[in-house]
Structure formats: structure tokens, C-alpha cells
Design a protein around this motif. Structure first.
Motif, PDB file in Angstrom:
ATOM      1  N   SER A  12       3.239   0.242   4.165  1.00  0.00           N
ATOM      2  CA  SER A  12       4.545   0.882   4.282  1.00  0.00           C
ATOM      3  C   SER A  12       4.467   2.347   3.850  1.00  0.00           C
ATOM      4  O   SER A  12       5.001   3.238   4.521  1.00  0.00           O
ATOM      5  CB  SER A  12       5.564   0.126   3.429  1.00  0.00           C
ATOM      6  N   LYS A  13       3.772   2.608   2.747  1.00  0.00           N
ATOM      7  CA  LYS A  13       3.608   3.983   2.265  1.00  0.00           C
ATOM      8  C   LYS A  13       2.786   4.812   3.247  1.00  0.00           C
ATOM      9  O   LYS A  13       3.103   5.973   3.512  1.00  0.00           O
ATOM     10  CB  LYS A  13       2.958   3.981   0.882  1.00  0.00           C
ATOM     11  N   ASP A  47       4.000   8.107   5.262  1.00  0.00           N
ATOM     12  CA  ASP A  47       3.265   9.375   5.186  1.00  0.00           C
ATOM     13  C   ASP A  47       2.893   9.895   6.571  1.00  0.00           C
ATOM     14  O   ASP A  47       3.017  11.088   6.847  1.00  0.00           O
ATOM     15  CB  ASP A  47       2.000   9.220   4.333  1.00  0.00           C
ATOM     16  N   VAL A  48       2.434   9.014   7.448  1.00  0.00           N
ATOM     17  CA  VAL A  48       2.038   9.432   8.795  1.00  0.00           C
ATOM     18  C   VAL A  48       3.247   9.912   9.590  1.00  0.00           C
ATOM     19  O   VAL A  48       3.158  10.860  10.363  1.00  0.00           O
ATOM     20  CB  VAL A  48       1.306   8.290   9.536  1.00  0.00           C
ATOM     21  N   ARG A  49       4.380   9.281   9.370  1.00  0.00           N
ATOM     22  CA  ARG A  49       5.606   9.676  10.081  1.00  0.00           C
ATOM     23  C   ARG A  49       6.298  10.864   9.426  1.00  0.00           C
ATOM     24  O   ARG A  49       7.329  11.322   9.901  1.00  0.00           O
ATOM     25  CB  ARG A  49       6.574   8.495  10.143  1.00  0.00           C
ATOM     26  N   GLU A 108       1.086  -8.971  -0.381  1.00  0.00           N
ATOM     27  CA  GLU A 108       2.237  -8.161  -0.788  1.00  0.00           C
ATOM     28  C   GLU A 108       1.815  -6.730  -1.124  1.00  0.00           C
ATOM     29  O   GLU A 108       2.467  -5.760  -0.723  1.00  0.00           O
ATOM     30  CB  GLU A 108       2.917  -8.806  -1.997  1.00  0.00           C
ATOM     31  N   GLU A 109       0.702  -6.604  -1.836  1.00  0.00           N
ATOM     32  CA  GLU A 109       0.189  -5.277  -2.192  1.00  0.00           C
ATOM     33  C   GLU A 109      -0.194  -4.486  -0.942  1.00  0.00           C
ATOM     34  O   GLU A 109       0.118  -3.296  -0.822  1.00  0.00           O
ATOM     35  CB  GLU A 109      -1.016  -5.420  -3.116  1.00  0.00           C
ATOM     36  N   LEU A 110      -0.850  -5.144  -0.009  1.00  0.00           N
ATOM     37  CA  LEU A 110      -1.237  -4.480   1.238  1.00  0.00           C
ATOM     38  C   LEU A 110      -0.020  -4.091   2.066  1.00  0.00           C
ATOM     39  O   LEU A 110      -0.008  -3.014   2.681  1.00  0.00           O
ATOM     40  CB  LEU A 110      -2.169  -5.373   2.059  1.00  0.00           C
TER      41      LEU A 110
END
Length: 113
Positions: free
Chosen positions: A23-24, A28-30, A16-18
Motif C-alpha cells: 500500500s505504501k 509512493d509510485v502514484r 498483513e505486513e506485506l
């Protein structure tokens, strides 16, 4: 499987943490929060940052896959058994690396190759 229920829960928490981290990173990349800067030198810096984020994302995706495989091994009753030699993986190793699929001896051999 009852023996490793706590480990399974820990692996699910790690997953879940990964997923949150991935997702973050993807956002950021997008550049979801802000568009690319118009300044060329800033774009170059952002491109370098994107490369670092992409590498972090790839590492996280690899870890996600290893965790999913470990959960499958728990469910199948084969967790804690080295995939190479078939010997039990020491509990100390599993405590440090809960998705380990090789005993330390086989893992060291694999790294040397």
C-alpha cells in the motif's frame, strides 16, 4: 492442521505486513503525498525511484502469492510436502522459508534449470 497453526498465524502476520508495505509503495509510485516535481532532472530521479519501487512491489506481490498458497496448503493438509517429489520438507527449511513448497534438493534442481 493443528501442527501448523502457529506457522499459519505467522504467515497471516507476514501477509498483513506485506499488504501494508504494498500500500505504501503504491502510494509512493502514484505520488499521493506530493505531485511530480516541475524540474525535469528531478522528474528523471523520481522516475528512477519509481522503477525501484515498482520492482520492490513486484517482489512483494510474488511473496504475497507464495504466502497465500502456503496457507492454502496448511488448510488442505498438504503443507510441508514437496510439490515435486512428494517428500517432507525439512522443518529447518520451513522455519527459514515458511512458504517453501519444495524440499531443498528439488529447489536446487529447479534453480539450476
Amino acid at each position: 492442521m493443528k501442527e501448523y497453526q502457529e506457522v499459519r498465524t505467522h504467515l497471516l502476520d507476514m501477509l498483513e505486513e506485506l499488504d501494508d508495505r504494498l500500500s505504501k509503495i503504491t502510494d509512493d509510485v502514484r505520488h499521493v503525498d506530493k505531485p511530480l516535481d516541475q524540474d525535469f532532472s528531478e522528474q528523471a530521479v523520481e522516475a528512477e525511484n519509481d522503477e525501484v519501487l515498482d520492482a520492490l512491489g513486484n517482489t512483494a506481490r510474488d511473496e504475497v502469492e507464495k504466502i497465500k498458497q502456503a496457507i492454502s496448503r496448511i488448510d488442505a493438509g498438504t503443507y510441508g510436502i514437496c510439490l515435486i517429489c512428494g517428500e517432507p520438507i525439512k522443518k529447518e527449511r520451513l522455519a527459514v522459508l515458511p512458504y517453501a513448497n519444495q524440499c531443498i534438493r528439488c529447489a536446487e534442481r529447479s534453480e539450476r534449470k
